[in-house]
Design a protein around this motif. Structure first.
Motif: not given
Lengths: 112, 117
Positions: A31-32, A34, A36, A45, A48, A50, B101-102, B105-106
């Motif tokens: 899905r994505s 990321l 960091y 962060f 991201m 996608t 859905l994506a 962010e954390q």
């Protein structure tokens, strides 16, 4: 089993160099992805991603996703000592969309 | 700005003690997470919560429990601390998107370095 692999594990460069960090994944129903940055404390962060082929950029940092190759790269141009950190990659897959699968990170040291 | 705070930066406890690690976020996020981070092992998910009083096990829940009585607060409990629980503990939070859905962010707290002697 889902997994995320980052390479290299560590890297030492001189200020002004350009570096490329890699993240490859095997994750069901991606899905994505990321990125960091982690200095001495908590990860912060960066990006991201996608969609394949669309570059995300922030200052000297940029990242792009290649869904065909199941990978992403993070580029840092004109590196500075403040870029020294661990760079973490995480991927969200199928099923529970709240969890991320984390790579072990790339430790980057930028020497003056 | 999202702010995630953790109750202690450094903590030293004895084997067998009950240990509480507290995490508070101020952005009304639905999801909250507890990780531990060890050299060579990366970030490993212990537990997460997607709503008040809801929790799910992560990858390494053994020896831990959690509590989420209020939306902003997520506690990690070590019922009987052991030396192999010496680690950096990181709390994170994120908004919740709909299924398919994506994820958002954390955002991470500053971490608690726990030493169990």
């Amino acid at each position: 089993e889902d997994k995320v692999v980052q390479s290299p594990l560590s890297l030492v460069v001189h200020e002004g160099d350009t570096v490329t960090l890699n993240c490859s994944y095997e994750v069901t129903n991606f899905r994505s992805l990321l990125w960091y940055k982690q200095e001495k404390k908590a990860p912060t962060f960066l990006f991201m991603l996608t969609s394949s082929g669309i570059e995300k950029k922030s200052g000297r940092l940029s990242s792009i996703l290649d869904k065909k190759e199941l990978s992403s790269i993070l580029n840092i141009t004109a590196t500075q000592t403040g870029d020294s950190a661990i760079y973490l990659c995480a991927v969200q897959g199928a099923g529970n969309n709240r969890k991320l699968i984390w790579g072990l990170g790339t430790s980057l040291a930028v020497n003056p | 700005d999202v702010k995630v705070t953790q109750s202690s930066r450094y903590l030293v406890k004895r084997t067998g003690e009950k240990v509480f690690l507290e995490c508070v976020q101020d952005m009304d996020h639905e999801n909250m997470f507890w990780y531990r981070q060890d050299p060579g092992l990366g970030l490993r998910l212990i537990y997460f919560s997607y709503d008040v009083k809801m929790k799910e096990k992560g990858d390494i829940p053994e020896g831990y429990s959690v509590s989420r009585e209020k939306k902003e607060r997520f506690s990690l409990i070590l019922e009987s601390a052991s030396t192999n629980q010496t680690s950096m503990y990181l709390c994170a939070s994120s908004l919740r998107r709909g299924a398919g859905l994506a994820a958002y962010e954390q955002y991470f707290g500053p971490g608690t370095r726990l030493t169990v002697t």
